[in-house]
Design an enzyme around this catalytic site. Structure first.
Site, PDB file in Angstrom:
ATOM      1  N   ASP A 483     -29.561  15.113  96.687  1.00 61.39           N
ATOM      2  CA  ASP A 483     -31.226  16.099  97.364  1.00 61.39           C
ATOM      3  C   ASP A 483     -30.538  17.510  97.390  1.00 61.39           C
ATOM      4  OD1 ASP A 483     -33.227  15.014  98.068  1.00 61.39           O
ATOM      5  OD2 ASP A 483     -32.498  14.030 100.169  1.00 61.39           O
TER       6      ASP A 483
HETATM    7  C1  GLC Z   1     -29.309  18.298 102.876  1.00 62.46           C
HETATM    8  C2  GLC Z   1     -28.710  17.093 103.480  1.00 62.46           C
HETATM    9  C3  GLC Z   1     -28.697  16.012 102.312  1.00 62.46           C
HETATM   10  C4  GLC Z   1     -30.286  15.055 102.805  1.00 62.46           C
HETATM   11  C5  GLC Z   1     -31.206  16.493 102.277  1.00 62.46           C
HETATM   12  C6  GLC Z   1     -32.522  15.796 103.184  1.00 62.46           C
HETATM   13  O1  GLC Z   1     -29.860  18.352 102.218  1.00 62.46           O
HETATM   14  O2  GLC Z   1     -27.354  17.761 103.233  1.00 62.46           O
HETATM   15  O3  GLC Z   1     -27.029  15.126 102.880  1.00 62.46           O
HETATM   16  O4  GLC Z   1     -30.135  14.167 102.215  1.00 62.46           O
HETATM   17  O5  GLC Z   1     -31.106  17.395 103.648  1.00 62.46           O
HETATM   18  O6  GLC Z   1     -33.533  16.550 103.204  1.00 62.46           O
HETATM   19  C1  GLC Z   2     -28.807  11.640 102.640  1.00 62.80           C
HETATM   20  C2  GLC Z   2     -30.686  11.408 102.146  1.00 62.80           C
HETATM   21  C3  GLC Z   2     -30.925  10.626 100.349  1.00 62.80           C
HETATM   22  C4  GLC Z   2     -29.579  11.072  99.362  1.00 62.80           C
HETATM   23  C5  GLC Z   2     -28.467  11.266 100.442  1.00 62.80           C
HETATM   24  C6  GLC Z   2     -27.826  12.001  99.232  1.00 62.80           C
HETATM   25  O1  GLC Z   2     -27.979  10.671 102.762  1.00 62.80           O
HETATM   26  O2  GLC Z   2     -31.033  10.834 103.050  1.00 62.80           O
HETATM   27  O3  GLC Z   2     -32.392  10.776 100.596  1.00 62.80           O
HETATM   28  O4  GLC Z   2     -29.708  10.950  98.595  1.00 62.80           O
HETATM   29  O5  GLC Z   2     -28.062  12.348 101.056  1.00 62.80           O
HETATM   30  O6  GLC Z   2     -27.801  14.242  98.783  1.00 62.80           O
END
Ligand code: GLC
Ligand code: GLC
Length: 803
Positions: A483
């Site tokens: 993400d």
């Molecule tokens: C933030 C977190 C990430 C998560 C995302 C969800 O970027 O670091 O882990 O997946 O929020 O929106």
């Molecule tokens: C968080 C989010 C997931 C994403 C991950 C890596 O766990 O829920 O959707 O893939 O972060 O960013």
């Protein structure tokens, strides 16, 4: 060090002291009513949706943390104590918290009084039931004042914590006998109410929180408790609560038991009231009557136990590794259930007010859940697919209560569509139920747009191949699995979301990771097509997978590992050419699992992975960590080195490497990595790791962090499902396939043999794996070619794998 121990026979983790490094929690409930409960009785309850139907209040980031929750006070002479230690926090003569599957028990003792508090959400019931048993172990009669209570949340958890100019005026309750009813907003548009009740006559009550607490006091020492009284307060605005008081006499040796019940009920619009603004309480009466006696409670506990017996009997292992067995047979599967229920919505770290059900998250959660309750997995797949758009892209999240796509987060996460292919294929392999592919499924929940589910999968595939960049690799969009790798977002606005900001649509940034996914899941989709007679489509998709593989080999291989991406300016990310972020974990996992470049490339990528990313807790996400902010990379470079996506052990993708090791048949490396962060294996490092030793956390701080080894965000993580896939399908090698059950273990040398039971399509497979010279697979004593046991109608099938 440890703060408790596993009791495998009872399937419990027993916490022996209240001062764990963080609240160690458990989840109660499986369908509509859910509760989170910490090892000191904290937590909250909600109905289906932690944002829109919050029943009890919880203050995130409170000081001290984890206050409130279940409010029990036992007043015995001059001493006031709580069976769960909190809220009173009086040191106990003995304390135990036993977190079990769907229930939690607190056992406290003080001055010859023993209290046992068992908390559960019975099956098929929208109530949390708390059984409090008090035993007088002294030789004197005891005269006790006992309180039990909760603080209500005004339903919408966000509004509840923000809109005080309104909220402090709307709180309303009703009191009837030993029950407090919470009915804020029921007079107008709500059709639901909550209640808290005890199955004994009360000596008094309070329903206004602040009256009960008194000025300058918190839950540790409420005024009412200090005075051993109740003020009979009726909440009118401010903070409604339900605080019930009992007067209890206990002869020496005597035990008395009380059932406190916290429930939720809905009424049809035309049957809301029995008189002006008076709740029609019929439902509550019925629910309370169904849990009015200890026998009813014990029967519910028995039902819950039987339910888990049956679920967990679908996959079991017996090996020489106690901790492996414990993870596989109990805790990993339990966490898969929790992530299936919650996605990433409600934990002690996910506030339940932000994220709903994630498209990619829930699809992945299914991979570890589908063998448990295939029917629920089926419905979930259809729910998820219903938020997809007609062009194959999709909303990234939806609210569980409304099942509508969440426009705030929007779409454009270009890995999302392929996860739908992944979980649907997994479902069909597990069940053989091809009819799911025919289910009429809408786009964006719009009536009239329904097409067979298969068409959704087809469009997922189509979307990926029609959105490729300069190197023929899939465009990354807002982000892929990671993400925080936001290659089309150049954000300089504090607080702006990196995931939704789009101020530089390069149309160029590409993901090697999605390419790996496509090769893997494209082939799975082609296999599926073939099974339903779509030969041409299968061939076309296979060809596309071959082309994608070629693109990865041409542009995604860096020499010693797979690259991660190309940025908006077509520069590589995750390459030796970069100063920082030279190597990323994700493409190593997925490209090796997809078989790109064969075992030769696979092995080389894995050697680099271990050498550059490996630490004592697993494999870090990237190396070297980014030390400064780069707008062309996005959120990933916003985190200090060693945390979250910037180089922690992001546990979710470690099982991909475990599976990659299995793909290249390296059982020792696979198992070694598995044990580095499987909770039971690091229980004795609890003072460093800090989160619960019975469930996975999202991240463990990497070597570059100040707090190397410290975990964060326990419970709601794709780690649960992927770890179960890695251990059950990779290491133990039991894989459902279209034509039978594949038995292909990839064990470490240290495990000489093991026994596995697997319920698969109605047959119980009793599998023995052992070492031997005459290798092969034997079904009911007879050798079979390959490593797949053909489907059978027999109720039991005996399998021997000699490895
Ligand atoms: C933030 C977190 C990430 C998560 C995302 C969800 O970027 O670091 O882990 O997946 O929020 O929106
Ligand atoms: C968080 C989010 C997931 C994403 C991950 C890596 O766990 O829920 O959707 O893939 O972060 O960013």
């Amino acid at each position: 060090m440890q703060y408790g121990y596993f009791d495998d026979k009872a399937r419990e983790y027993v916490i022996t002291r209240p001062d764990t490094p963080l609240p160690w929690i458990n989840y109660l409930g499986n369908e509509g009513f859910f509760s989170l409960i910490s090892h000191t009785g904290g937590g909250y309850s909600f109905y289906k949706d932690a944002k829109l139907r919050r029943i009890t209040r919880f203050r995130y980031n409170n000081v001290p943390a984890d206050e409130g929750g279940r409010l029990f006070y036992l007043c015995d002479g001059d001493t006031v104590w709580s069976p769960a230690f909190r809220p009173a926090m009086t040191p106990l003569d003995s304390y135990r918290c036993r977190h079990g599957l769907g229930y939690t028990v607190f056992e406290g003792k003080k001055n010859g009084l023993r209290a046992s508090l068992t908390v559960t959400v019975p099956m098929h019931c929208d109530m949390e039931v708390q059984k409090l048993a008090l035993t007088n172990e002294s030789s004197e009669e005891k005269t006790l004042t006992v309180y039990g209570g909760v603080e209500w949340c005004l339903w919408n958890a966000v509004d509840d914590q923000t809109n005080f100019q309104r909220n402090w005026n709307i709180g309303e309750v009703e009191i009837e006998g030993s029950t407090v009813y919470h009915k804020t907003e029921y007079r107008e548009r709500r059709d639901h109410y909550a209640f808290y009740s005890v199955n004994a006559p009360i000596a008094g009550f309070d329903t206004d929180r602040d009256a009960f607490l008194g000025q300058f006091r918190g839950w540790k020492e409420p005024l009412a408790v200090e005075q051993r009284t109740s003020f009979g307060s009726i909440a009118s605005g401010w903070a409604p609560a339900a605080l019930l008081r009992l007067a209890v006499k206990l002869a020496p040796g005597e035990t008395r038991t009380f059932l406190f019940r916290l429930g939720y009920a809905e009424n049809p619009e035309d049957r809301k009231f029995t008189a002006l603004n008076v709740i029609n309480k019929e439902k509550a009466h019925r629910m309370l009557a169904s849990f009015g006696t200890e026998e009813q409670f014990d029967a519910a506990m028995e039902e819950l136990r039987a339910y888990w017996d049956s679920l967990l009997s679908r996959f079991t292992v017996q090996s020489s590794e106690e901790k492996l067995d414990r993870m596989v047979n109990i805790w990993n599967q339990y966490q898969c259930m929790v992530t299936f229920n919650m996605s990433r919505s409600a934990s002690y770290y996910e506030s339940g007010t932000g994220r709903g059900m994630g498209f990619r998250d829930s699809c992945q959660d299914l991979l570890g859940f589908v063998h448990l309750i295939p029917e629920r997995a089926r419905q979930r797949i259809l729910d998820i697919a219903s938020i997809q758009f007609a062009d194959g892209s999709t909303y990234h999240q939806y609210q569980p209560l409304t099942r509508r796509g969440n426009a705030d987060i929007g779409s454009g996460f270009n890995d999302d569509p392929l996860w739908l292919v992944a979980c649907t294929c997994a479902y069909v392999r597990e069940t053989g139920d091809f009819t799911i592919l025919d289910e009429p499924t809408p786009f964006n929940n719009e009536a009239g747009t329904e097409v067979p589910l298969l068409e959704h999968l087809r469009r997922s595939i189509g979307f990926t191949v029609s959105h490729t960049g300069p190197h023929g690799l899939p465009l990354i969009g807002r982000a892929d699995w990671n993400d925080c790798l936001n290659l089309n977002c150049f954000s300089h606005e504090p607080g702006e979301s990196f995931q939704t900001c789009s101020n530089f649509e390069s149309g160029k940034a590409e993901s090697v990771f999605i390419a790996g996914m496509f090769v893997k899941y494209g082939k799975e989709y082609a296999d599926l097509c073939e099974r339903i007679g779509l030969r041409n489509e299968a061939d076309t998709v296979r060809e596309r997978a071959v082309n994608m593989e070629a693109a990865v080999l041409a542009h995604g291989w860096d020499g010693e590992w797979f690259r991660r991406a190309y940025d908006a300016f077509e520069r590589p990310v995750g390459s030796n050419l970069n100063e920082e972020g030279k190597i990323f974990i994700e493409p190593q996992g997925f490209c090796v699992m997809a078989g790109i470049g064969g075992a030769e490339y696979g092995r080389r990528a894995l050697v680099s992975t271990e050498k550059l990313l490996g630490n004592g807790f697993g494999i870090e996400l990237l190396w070297p960590c980014y030390t400064e902010y780069h707008d062309y990379l996005g959120e990933i470079s916003s985190y200090p080195p060693g945390y979250k996506e910037n180089g922690s052990v992001f546990c979710h993708n470690n099982p991909w490497i475990t599976l990659a090791y299995c793909t290249v048949k390296d059982g020792n490396a696979a198992f070694d990595l598995y044990t580095r962060n499987a909770p039971a294996y690091i229980e004795d490092k609890s003072e460093i790791h800090r989160t619960e030793p019975y469930c996975y956390s999202q991240t463990i701080a990497g070597r570059s962090a100040r707090t190397y080894g410290e975990a964060k965000n326990s419970w709601l993580t794709g780690t649960a499902a992927w770890s179960f896939v890695a251990v059950s399908q990779g290491i133990l090698g039991i894989r459902p396939s279209f034509d039978g059950l594949t038995v292909d273990p990839c064990l470490p040398d240290s495990i000489r043999e093991c026994r596995i039971t697997r319920l698969f399509r109605g047959t119980r497979y009793e599998i023995t794996v052992r070492r031997g010279a005459e290798k092969g697979l034997f079904v009911n004593g007879a050798p079979v070619p390959g490593c797949t046991v053909p489907l059978t109608d027999a109720p039991v099938c005996m399998v021997q794998a000699v490895i």
